[in-house]
Write an enzyme that holds these catalytic residues in place. Structure first.
Site, PDB file in Angstrom:
ATOM      1  N   VAL A   8     -58.549  26.764 -62.447  1.00 32.46           N
ATOM      2  CA  VAL A   8     -59.676  27.362 -63.158  1.00 32.46           C
ATOM      3  C   VAL A   8     -59.783  28.303 -62.706  1.00 32.46           C
ATOM      4  O   VAL A   8     -59.642  29.201 -62.163  1.00 32.46           O
ATOM      5  CB  VAL A   8     -60.964  26.270 -61.935  1.00 32.46           C
ATOM      6  CG1 VAL A   8     -60.780  24.659 -62.542  1.00 32.46           C
ATOM      7  CG2 VAL A   8     -60.262  26.991 -60.706  1.00 32.46           C
ATOM      8  N   SER A   9     -60.900  29.271 -63.741  1.00 29.56           N
ATOM      9  CA  SER A   9     -61.662  30.555 -63.797  1.00 29.56           C
ATOM     10  C   SER A   9     -61.903  30.985 -62.843  1.00 29.56           C
ATOM     11  O   SER A   9     -61.837  32.426 -62.565  1.00 29.56           O
ATOM     12  CB  SER A   9     -61.828  31.092 -65.176  1.00 29.56           C
ATOM     13  OG  SER A   9     -61.361  30.673 -65.873  1.00 29.56           O
ATOM     14  N   SER A  10     -62.881  30.549 -62.319  1.00 28.26           N
ATOM     15  CA  SER A  10     -64.137  30.826 -61.080  1.00 28.26           C
ATOM     16  C   SER A  10     -64.204  30.458 -60.394  1.00 28.26           C
ATOM     17  O   SER A  10     -63.849  28.896 -60.529  1.00 28.26           O
ATOM     18  CB  SER A  10     -65.156  31.697 -61.887  1.00 28.26           C
ATOM     19  OG  SER A  10     -65.641  29.982 -62.336  1.00 28.26           O
ATOM     20  N   GLN A  13     -65.967  26.777 -60.253  1.00 31.09           N
ATOM     21  CA  GLN A  13     -65.330  26.013 -61.583  1.00 31.09           C
ATOM     22  C   GLN A  13     -65.325  24.800 -60.166  1.00 31.09           C
ATOM     23  O   GLN A  13     -64.341  25.060 -58.807  1.00 31.09           O
ATOM     24  CB  GLN A  13     -64.698  26.229 -62.322  1.00 31.09           C
ATOM     25  CG  GLN A  13     -65.727  27.053 -63.664  1.00 31.09           C
ATOM     26  CD  GLN A  13     -64.863  27.363 -64.675  1.00 31.09           C
ATOM     27  OE1 GLN A  13     -63.895  27.765 -64.545  1.00 31.09           O
ATOM     28  NE2 GLN A  13     -65.396  27.739 -65.403  1.00 31.09           N
TER      29      GLN A  13
END
Length: 187
Positions: A8-10, A13
């Site tokens: 996941v990017s951040s 999330q």
């Protein structure tokens, strides 16, 4: 052995859905991380997963965008897998590069994913330009108003208050008073 990779990017999330899908796909070892997908070299768990994969293993992800953001990046990663004799499966798009049809579908979807990303970037850029044309200011808002800046300059010019007293009055650092007033700080 099936090796899974989730990303996941951040930090806001959650990759639990990806982990569940990878476990359901029969992955015996799963690598996961919270990291931007811009560069594969910056993702430690991806690099660890690629190093872990051996000839005859199958590398499994849930979606292409969890692995790469560009066709070049995707091609680089999958070429490395292919060179090492590792199959590649994408569960949500039903891609399996161990078959000729899967290889074809993989290349088509990878190109479409890159195209979509380019469109998103172009739309964002257009939106930023339109907002700037309408006078929208980007970046951090100034902490002080023009009236406060004029007050600082007037206080310094009047010479009644010390620089520290002016700093305390406006709740800023003393060196900020010197900087904002254009005065030279005493050594």
């Amino acid at each position: 052995m099936k090796i899974g990779y989730a990303r996941v990017s951040s930090t806001g999330q959650d990759y639990q859905t990806q982990l569940d899908k990878l476990q359901a796909a029969g992955c015996e070892k799963i690598f996961h991380e919270k990291q931007s997908g811009k560069s594969a070299d910056d993702r430690a768990q991806l690099q660890a997963a690629l190093e872990f994969a051996r000839d005859g293993d199958i590398f499994v992800i849930t979606k292409l965008d969890r692995l790469a953001r560009s066709m070049n990046d995707l091609t680089s990663i999958t070429s490395k897998l292919q060179k090492n004799g590792v199959g590649f499966v994408v569960t949500d798009q039903q891609i399996d590069t161990t078959t000729p049809t899967g290889k074809l579908l993989f290349n088509i979807l990878g190109s479409l994913a890159e195209f979509e990303r380019d469109l998103i970037n172009a739309r964002c850029d257009e939106g930023r330009k339109a907002a700037k044309a309408k006078g929208v200011q980007f970046g951090r808002k100034p902490k002080m108003t023009d009236d406060q800046l004029e007050g600082i300059r007037a206080d310094v010019k009047a010479g009644i208050l010390s620089m520290q007293a002016i700093a305390d009055k406006y709740q800023i650092a003393r060196n900020s008073v010197y900087r904002l007033a254009g005065a030279k700080e005493a050594a």
